[in-house]
Design a protein around this motif. Structure first.
Motif, mmCIF file in Angstrom:
data_model
loop_
_atom_site.group_PDB
_atom_site.id
_atom_site.type_symbol
_atom_site.label_atom_id
_atom_site.label_comp_id
_atom_site.label_asym_id
_atom_site.label_seq_id
_atom_site.Cartn_x
_atom_site.Cartn_y
_atom_site.Cartn_z
ATOM 1 N N GLU A 40 37.621 59.207 22.350
ATOM 2 C CA GLU A 40 37.976 58.283 21.267
ATOM 3 C C GLU A 40 39.239 57.490 21.613
ATOM 4 O OE1 GLU A 40 38.585 58.203 16.415
ATOM 5 O OE2 GLU A 40 38.519 60.137 17.450
ATOM 6 N N GLN A 41 40.206 58.164 22.192
ATOM 7 C CA GLN A 41 41.459 57.495 22.585
ATOM 8 C C GLN A 41 41.193 56.395 23.607
ATOM 9 O OE1 GLN A 41 44.673 60.130 23.977
ATOM 10 N NE2 GLN A 41 45.092 58.636 25.589
ATOM 11 N N TRP A 42 40.384 56.697 24.625
ATOM 12 C CA TRP A 42 40.081 55.710 25.666
ATOM 13 C C TRP A 42 39.289 54.535 25.097
ATOM 14 C CZ3 TRP A 42 38.259 60.102 29.441
ATOM 15 C CH2 TRP A 42 39.393 60.791 29.895
ATOM 16 N N PHE A 43 38.385 54.834 24.169
ATOM 17 C CA PHE A 43 37.603 53.777 23.531
ATOM 18 C C PHE A 43 38.521 52.851 22.729
ATOM 19 C CE2 PHE A 43 35.464 52.202 19.690
ATOM 20 C CZ PHE A 43 34.442 51.463 20.258
ATOM 21 N N ASP A 44 39.440 53.436 21.958
ATOM 22 C CA ASP A 44 40.361 52.632 21.150
ATOM 23 C C ASP A 44 41.257 51.766 22.034
ATOM 24 O OD1 ASP A 44 39.318 53.720 18.855
ATOM 25 O OD2 ASP A 44 40.915 55.219 18.595
ATOM 26 N N GLU A 45 41.708 52.327 23.162
ATOM 27 C CA GLU A 45 42.556 51.565 24.081
ATOM 28 C C GLU A 45 41.800 50.365 24.650
ATOM 29 O OE1 GLU A 45 43.739 54.451 26.952
ATOM 30 O OE2 GLU A 45 45.270 55.367 25.663
ATOM 31 N N GLU A 46 40.554 50.588 25.018
ATOM 32 C CA GLU A 46 39.749 49.505 25.585
ATOM 33 C C GLU A 46 39.434 48.447 24.538
ATOM 34 O OE1 GLU A 46 38.179 47.538 28.760
ATOM 35 O OE2 GLU A 46 39.373 49.379 28.724
ATOM 36 N N GLU A 47 39.150 48.881 23.302
ATOM 37 C CA GLU A 47 38.886 47.930 22.217
ATOM 38 C C GLU A 47 40.124 47.095 21.904
ATOM 39 O OE1 GLU A 47 35.842 47.304 20.334
ATOM 40 O OE2 GLU A 47 35.336 48.138 22.306
ATOM 41 N N LYS A 48 41.299 47.719 21.987
ATOM 42 C CA LYS A 48 42.541 46.992 21.753
ATOM 43 C C LYS A 48 42.737 45.904 22.806
ATOM 44 C CE LYS A 48 47.547 47.657 21.259
ATOM 45 N NZ LYS A 48 48.655 48.642 21.334
ATOM 46 N N LYS A 49 42.440 46.252 24.083
ATOM 47 C CA LYS A 49 42.559 45.267 25.164
ATOM 48 C C LYS A 49 41.596 44.102 24.931
ATOM 49 C CE LYS A 49 43.882 48.616 28.739
ATOM 50 N NZ LYS A 49 43.420 49.286 29.977
ATOM 51 N N LYS A 50 40.369 44.418 24.532
ATOM 52 C CA LYS A 50 39.375 43.366 24.287
ATOM 53 C C LYS A 50 39.808 42.461 23.139
ATOM 54 C CE LYS A 50 35.307 45.949 25.906
ATOM 55 N NZ LYS A 50 34.032 46.584 25.469
ATOM 56 N N LYS A 51 40.365 43.081 22.105
ATOM 57 C CA LYS A 51 40.824 42.297 20.951
ATOM 58 C C LYS A 51 41.956 41.368 21.342
ATOM 59 C CE LYS A 51 42.690 42.776 16.274
ATOM 60 N NZ LYS A 51 43.184 43.713 15.241
ATOM 61 N N GLU A 52 42.922 41.898 22.114
ATOM 62 C CA GLU A 52 44.054 41.073 22.554
ATOM 63 C C GLU A 52 43.575 39.923 23.437
ATOM 64 O OE1 GLU A 52 46.523 43.945 24.438
ATOM 65 O OE2 GLU A 52 47.453 44.638 22.556
ATOM 66 N N LYS A 53 42.617 40.214 24.322
ATOM 67 C CA LYS A 53 42.077 39.171 25.196
ATOM 68 C C LYS A 53 41.342 38.113 24.376
ATOM 69 C CE LYS A 53 38.940 38.450 29.103
ATOM 70 N NZ LYS A 53 37.963 39.074 30.026
ATOM 71 N N ARG A 54 40.561 38.567 23.381
ATOM 72 C CA ARG A 54 39.813 37.639 22.520
ATOM 73 C C ARG A 54 40.764 36.745 21.730
ATOM 74 N NH1 ARG A 54 36.762 41.224 20.824
ATOM 75 N NH2 ARG A 54 37.841 41.790 18.897
ATOM 76 N N GLU A 55 41.813 37.336 21.191
ATOM 77 C CA GLU A 55 42.789 36.561 20.418
ATOM 78 C C GLU A 55 43.519 35.561 21.301
ATOM 79 O OE1 GLU A 55 45.186 39.614 18.721
ATOM 80 O OE2 GLU A 55 43.843 39.962 17.008
ATOM 81 N N ARG A 56 43.825 35.986 22.535
ATOM 82 C CA ARG A 56 44.504 35.081 23.469
ATOM 83 C C ARG A 56 43.613 33.884 23.809
ATOM 84 N NH1 ARG A 56 45.618 38.670 26.729
ATOM 85 N NH2 ARG A 56 44.007 38.400 28.306
ATOM 86 N N GLU A 57 42.316 34.179 24.059
ATOM 87 C CA GLU A 57 41.378 33.103 24.398
ATOM 88 C C GLU A 57 41.170 32.162 23.212
ATOM 89 O OE1 GLU A 57 37.968 35.266 25.648
ATOM 90 O OE2 GLU A 57 38.668 35.530 27.714
ATOM 91 N N GLU A 58 41.183 32.714 21.992
ATOM 92 C CA GLU A 58 41.014 31.876 20.801
ATOM 93 C C GLU A 58 42.216 30.960 20.594
ATOM 94 O OE1 GLU A 58 40.263 34.601 17.647
ATOM 95 O OE2 GLU A 58 38.147 34.902 18.184
ATOM 96 N N ARG A 59 43.406 31.489 20.930
ATOM 97 C CA ARG A 59 44.604 30.646 20.812
ATOM 98 C C ARG A 59 44.578 29.519 21.848
ATOM 99 N NH1 ARG A 59 47.251 35.677 20.214
ATOM 100 N NH2 ARG A 59 47.890 35.622 22.408
ATOM 101 N N GLU A 60 44.129 29.857 23.053
ATOM 102 C CA GLU A 60 44.099 28.867 24.130
ATOM 103 C C GLU A 60 42.969 27.872 23.969
ATOM 104 O OE1 GLU A 60 43.810 31.308 27.566
ATOM 105 O OE2 GLU A 60 45.904 31.974 27.509
ATOM 106 N N ASN A 61 41.865 28.322 23.384
ATOM 107 C CA ASN A 61 40.698 27.448 23.227
ATOM 108 C C ASN A 61 40.055 27.699 21.861
ATOM 109 O OD1 ASN A 61 38.644 25.644 23.801
ATOM 110 N ND2 ASN A 61 37.417 27.152 24.929
#
Length: 598
Positions: free
Chosen positions: A459-480
């Protein structure tokens, strides 16, 4: 186990000596030496020259050090968390190996040139996405090149970048057995190192006063003479060969290592010519055991002995019996590892079948209007016992897999976790509820305090990976910035009927809520905790994060509701109680919000 002819080392050597990267790397070293001033500044100690050569899609980075005297530089420094230099190579350590030792002079070279090395590291991280990187160095330059390659590897995302190759020529060994183990923990790193060492070059043997000197090789060694060569990966055999042939170099004392070169160019060209004209060593025939015959032929090629029958006579300092035994054992271990890998593949397929059986058990339980959690908790049917067997086998497999990933160094463990995270998350969401059912059926309380560690880590590893995906998605949305898709937000709603609970501990909350209902009179905080449970359930329903099975007539959740509504009475109202009383959850399985009818 059936013995196989061990000629792979000879064949690989012939491929390597005819490959352009090997010769290009040596030429880069020669060109670098020729460009340096003929007389080095005697006051310039521990200088490191780094040069770049490009060949179509390959970039060669060559390392050349200022001359150093290696006779008295065999001391190693232990890198532990208490050591100031530990942070540079902390990434190598894992749960099983918390420290290692590295040649002190190599570490000092690395530290003194750290700023320049870091510039090159950042540059190569970018270029590795489109170009093949070869790191090379001769003599002590090869030792620094090896450390740099390890440092570079931990900076690369090998799922996107091309793996670098480190080719050293006549490099001394740089670390101990613990360092070798650390490198082996990374599944692909050891194959990134090719060490070319002539049996007549004193430098690779300079720190090896004996096999007990503490130094241990890693990676592939192309051990060679002007007559032939072979590739060996067995660290013990490499070490024995280097130590026991060191007497051949007594007449050629170790020079100042750095700008003075042992001529590997001539050896490589001679071996290339032999390989191209098929003037190569062939397997000996006097030994009836094919594996032994292949190993003896490899040794004859490395040592430049034309007849394997005269190995002992021409090389009296080498204990061939023990050496051959080591190499035979290594080949057999490789064969066993292949069988183990194949067995792991079979286990993975078996576990897919076990999961399919549990999915069928879940579907069958739903048809019985009880849900698989409560059916397993009650265990009234023979099929429940079969499901228990599947559950145990799946748990053993994933417990071992998670334990292995946790023991790996941070980077390798993370790579491994990402690879199996999808399957591990499905396993956790499907199987942990059955583990919870067993726990509470036996009268347990406060499951999370005793929750198995492998579920916690998954569960911890899943949450960490989901957090990374969310941060990447938010970054891409800000850029584009893009208009948000309405269908995207409803994707969970459309699949809720066939999904699993997002929170694999959902039933823990239900069980604890049932216990609270029964013990309310003796628990002054019980009413507040039940209200908190209401909020938790409502949030999961709003997000379509829980399956419709919880509303089946015989489910533990419905048992809780039947008790809870009597406790709070008809005058009490909340969003969840309104949902339950008005039964707005009837269309939840079709993706309709439970709040739609309120």
């Amino acid at each position: 186990m059936k013995d196989h002819i061990s000629s792979a080392g000879l064949e690989l050597a012939n491929v390597l000596v005819t490959s352009p990267p090997l010769h290009q790397s040596w030429n880069a070293v020669l060109d670098q030496k020729q460009k340096l001033p003929p007389a080095a500044d005697p006051n310039q100690k521990m200088a490191l020259d780094i040069s770049e050569t490009k060949h179509s899609n390959t970039t060669i980075i060559s390392f050349l050090t200022s001359p150093v005297t290696l006779h008295d530089q065999q001391a190693m420094v232990s890198l532990t968390p208490k050591n100031a230099d530990f942070s540079l190579f902390e990434f190598l350590c894992g749960k099983n190996t918390s420290s290692f030792a590295v040649n002190e002079l190599a570490i000092n070279f690395f530290k003194l040139n750290l700023t320049n090395l870091d510039i090159w590291r950042k540059k190569l991280v970018e270029s590795s996405k489109s170009s093949r990187i070869v790191i090379t160095g001769h003599s002590f330059g090869g030792a620094v090149a090896t450390l740099f390659t390890l440092w570079l590897l931990q900076s690369l995302d090998l799922s996107k970048a091309k793996r670098p190759l480190c080719i050293t020529f006549g490099s001394p060994l740089i670390g101990d057995e613990q360092l070798r183990k650390c490198v082996l923990e990374f599944s692909t790193w050891s194959s990134c190192f090719l060490n070319v060492a002539s049996i007549n070059d004193p430098v690779p043997k300079v720190f090896l006063t004996s096999q007990g000197s503490g130094y241990k090789p890693f990676g592939t060694f192309l051990l060679c003479s002007s007559s032939g060569g072979s590739c060996i990966e067995d660290a013990d055999a490499i070490l024995q060969l280097l130590v026991e042939t060191s007497s051949q170099c007594v007449q050629n004392p170790v020079p100042n290592s750095g700008t003075q070169l042992f001529d590997y160019g001539k050896i490589l060209n001679d071996l290339k010519t032999k390989a191209l004209f098929r003037d190569v060593f062939e397997l000996v025939e006097e030994d009836r055991v094919p594996l032994n015959a292949g190993i003896k032929t490899q040794l004859a090629a490395i040592l430049g002995v034309l007849s394997s029958q005269s190995l002992q006579q021409q090389q009296p300092h080498i204990k061939f019996e023990s050496l051959i035994k080591k190499m035979v054992n290594h080949e057999r271990k490789l064969e066993m590892q292949k069988m183990k890998d194949y067995s792991s593949f079979l286990k993975l397929n078996e576990n897919k079948k076990y999961m399919a059986n549990i999915e069928w058990y879940k579907k069958e339980s739903k048809d019985m209007e009880i849900g698989y959690y409560d059916r397993y908790r009650n265990k009234r049917y023979p099929s429940d016992v079969i499901a228990e067997e599947f559950t145990k086998k799946l748990s053993i497999y994933w417990l071992d897999t998670v334990t292995e990933a946790e023991s790996k160094p941070q980077k390798e463990g993370a790579t491994m976790r990402i690879r199996f995270l999808y399957g591990g998350t499905n396993y956790r969401r499907m199987i942990e509820p059955l583990h919870i059912a067993e726990y509470y059926r036996e009268g347990g309380k406060n499951y999370k305090e005793k929750r198995p560690r492998h579920f916690v880590l998954l569960e911890q590893w899943f949450d960490e990976e989901e957090k990374k995906k969310k941060e990447k998605r938010e970054r891409e949305e800000r850029e584009n910035p893009q208009p948000r898709s309405a269908s995207k937000s409803n994707s969970k709603a459309t699949s809720v009927a066939t999904s699993l609970n997002d929170d694999s501990c959902f039933w823990v909350h239900v069980e604890e809520a049932l216990i609270l209902c029964n013990d309310l009179a003796s628990n002054p905080d019980g009413r507040q905790k039940l209200i908190e449970f209401e909020h938790y359930v409502l949030d999961t329903l709003k997000n379509f994060a829980v399956t419709p099975d919880i509303f089946l007539p015989q489910s533990s959740f419905m048992q809780w509701w039947n008790k809870y509504k009597d406790i709070v009475g008809s005058s009490y109202s909340s969003e969840l109680t309104d949902v339950m009383r008005r039964r707005t959850y009837r269309n939840y399985a079709d993706g309709v919000s439970v709040l739609a009818g309120l």
